[in-house]
Design a protein around this motif. Structure first.
Motif, short mmCIF file in Angstrom:
data_model
loop_
_atom_site.label_atom_id
_atom_site.label_comp_id
_atom_site.label_asym_id
_atom_site.label_seq_id
_atom_site.Cartn_x
_atom_site.Cartn_y
_atom_site.Cartn_z
N ARG A 6 -36.62 4.91 23.15
CA ARG A 6 -35.37 5.39 22.58
C ARG A 6 -34.93 4.51 21.43
O ARG A 6 -34.84 3.29 21.58
CB ARG A 6 -34.28 5.43 23.66
N ARG A 7 -34.69 5.12 20.28
CA ARG A 7 -34.33 4.36 19.09
C ARG A 7 -32.89 3.87 19.20
O ARG A 7 -32.01 4.59 19.61
CB ARG A 7 -34.48 5.27 17.86
N ARG A 8 -32.70 2.64 18.81
CA ARG A 8 -31.36 2.05 18.83
C ARG A 8 -30.58 2.53 17.60
O ARG A 8 -31.06 2.43 16.48
CB ARG A 8 -31.45 0.52 18.82
N MET A 9 -29.41 3.08 17.82
CA MET A 9 -28.61 3.60 16.71
C MET A 9 -27.80 2.49 16.07
O MET A 9 -27.35 1.54 16.74
CB MET A 9 -27.63 4.68 17.22
N GLY A 10 -27.60 2.63 14.75
CA GLY A 10 -26.72 1.73 14.04
C GLY A 10 -25.27 2.04 14.39
O GLY A 10 -24.97 3.08 14.99
N VAL A 11 -24.36 1.17 13.99
CA VAL A 11 -22.95 1.33 14.35
C VAL A 11 -22.39 2.66 13.85
O VAL A 11 -21.80 3.43 14.60
CB VAL A 11 -22.11 0.15 13.80
N GLU A 12 -22.57 2.94 12.56
CA GLU A 12 -22.00 4.16 11.99
C GLU A 12 -22.67 5.41 12.55
O GLU A 12 -22.02 6.43 12.80
CB GLU A 12 -22.11 4.14 10.46
N GLU A 13 -23.98 5.32 12.77
CA GLU A 13 -24.70 6.46 13.34
C GLU A 13 -24.18 6.77 14.74
O GLU A 13 -23.99 7.94 15.10
CB GLU A 13 -26.20 6.17 13.38
N ILE A 39 -17.42 12.08 27.76
CA ILE A 39 -17.96 11.84 26.41
C ILE A 39 -19.14 10.87 26.49
O ILE A 39 -20.18 11.08 25.85
CB ILE A 39 -16.84 11.29 25.49
N ALA A 40 -18.97 9.80 27.27
CA ALA A 40 -20.05 8.83 27.42
C ALA A 40 -21.30 9.48 28.03
O ALA A 40 -22.42 9.26 27.56
CB ALA A 40 -19.58 7.66 28.30
N SER A 41 -21.10 10.29 29.07
CA SER A 41 -22.23 10.94 29.74
C SER A 41 -22.94 11.89 28.78
O SER A 41 -24.17 11.91 28.70
CB SER A 41 -21.73 11.72 30.96
N ALA A 42 -22.18 12.67 28.01
CA ALA A 42 -22.78 13.62 27.07
C ALA A 42 -23.54 12.90 25.96
O ALA A 42 -24.52 13.41 25.44
CB ALA A 42 -21.70 14.52 26.48
N ALA A 43 -23.07 11.71 25.61
CA ALA A 43 -23.73 10.93 24.56
C ALA A 43 -24.89 10.09 25.09
O ALA A 43 -25.65 9.52 24.31
CB ALA A 43 -22.71 10.03 23.87
N GLY A 44 -24.99 10.01 26.42
CA GLY A 44 -26.08 9.24 27.03
C GLY A 44 -25.86 7.74 26.95
O GLY A 44 -26.82 6.97 26.90
N ILE A 45 -24.58 7.33 26.95
CA ILE A 45 -24.29 5.89 26.93
C ILE A 45 -23.25 5.58 28.00
O ILE A 45 -22.72 6.48 28.65
CB ILE A 45 -23.77 5.43 25.55
N SER A 46 -22.95 4.30 28.18
CA SER A 46 -21.98 3.89 29.19
C SER A 46 -20.55 4.00 28.66
O SER A 46 -20.32 3.99 27.45
CB SER A 46 -22.25 2.45 29.62
N ARG A 47 -19.61 4.08 29.59
CA ARG A 47 -18.18 4.13 29.22
C ARG A 47 -17.77 2.90 28.39
O ARG A 47 -17.11 3.06 27.36
CB ARG A 47 -17.35 4.24 30.50
N PRO A 48 -18.15 1.66 28.80
CA PRO A 48 -17.76 0.49 28.00
C PRO A 48 -18.28 0.56 26.57
O PRO A 48 -17.63 0.07 25.65
CB PRO A 48 -18.37 -0.69 28.77
#
Length: 229
Positions: A6-13, A39-48
């Motif tokens: 999985r590619r790491r996204m930049g801040v703005e991306e 929103i976090a779940s749909a984006a595939g990232i954690s809440r924090p």
């Protein structure tokens, strides 16, 4: 065999991804009903991690609103080709495309949502109205509008907003009919203003001059004649 990484996204991306995810969720439900966890779940990232990019849901809502406002404002941009009635009808179709796609979010924005009262939110809403106002003036080829014309255009923009909100609450009138009706409303308001003002009379005549026999304004005239007969 290759292993997917999985590619790491930049801040703005990542920020833009979260705004896009939020817009999709707000399009289906009121922003008040959408949680940061969703929103976090749909984006595939954690809440924090969501809070790393946005201080809270309000700031994310405002960022999503800014993108939506830019999209909505662009719906009023129309080439200066063909009759005025035809141009307004194309604008109304694109406007209702937006309302259709972002129903709950549009409703929450206009009726009251989590960002209501925020100066940033109010400024965004007003910016869309101003773009719509300026676009219509440009199509009328007017640079210094008389008072009655400004009143007419701003009143019509408010009518378009309120009509869209009422339509969303049950969609009891076919969308296509409302789009045409709103174009007719613009012509009707212009006709009433023309009855009180010579400048508006000249403007109305110019509006109608190039209308084709099958255009929206001509259609309104035919309907009114039928009612009077």
């Amino acid at each position: 065999m290759t292993t997917g990484v999985r590619r790491r996204m930049g801040v703005e991306e990542r920020r833009q991804q979260l705004i896009g995810v939020a817009l999709e969720l707000f399009a289906r439900r009121s922003p008040d009903e959408v949680s940061i966890d969703e929103i976090a779940s749909a984006a595939g990232i954690s809440r924090p991690l969501v809070y790393h990019y946005f201080p809270g849901k309000l700031s994310l809502y405002e960022a999503a609103l800014k993108r939506a406002a830019q999209d909505l404002a662009s719906r009023f941009e129309e080439p200066h080709e063909g009759s005025l009635g035809g141009r307004l009808l194309r604008v109304m179709r694109r406007f209702f495309d937006f309302v259709d796609e972002h129903g709950p979010g549009f409703s929450a924005l206009m009726r009251g949502g989590p960002a209501v009262g925020s100066s940033a939110t109010n400024a965004l809403i007003d910016s869309v109205r101003q773009v719509a106002y300026e676009q219509i003036l440009s199509h009328l080829r007017v640079t210094d509008p008389p008072a009655r014309l400004e009143l007419l255009i701003r009143s019509w923009i408010s009518l378009v907003e309120s009509t869209a909100l009422i339509w969303l609450d049950g969609r009891r009138v076919p969308r296509g009919e409302l789009e045409i009706q709103l174009v007719h409303d613009f012509a009707a308001l212009a006709a009433v203003a023309a009855a009180y003002d010579e400048e508006m009379t000249a403007l109305l005549r110019r509006m109608l001059k190039d209308e084709p026999h099958d255009g929206p304004f001509t259609d309104l005239a035919a309907r009114l004649i039928t009612l009077a007969s």
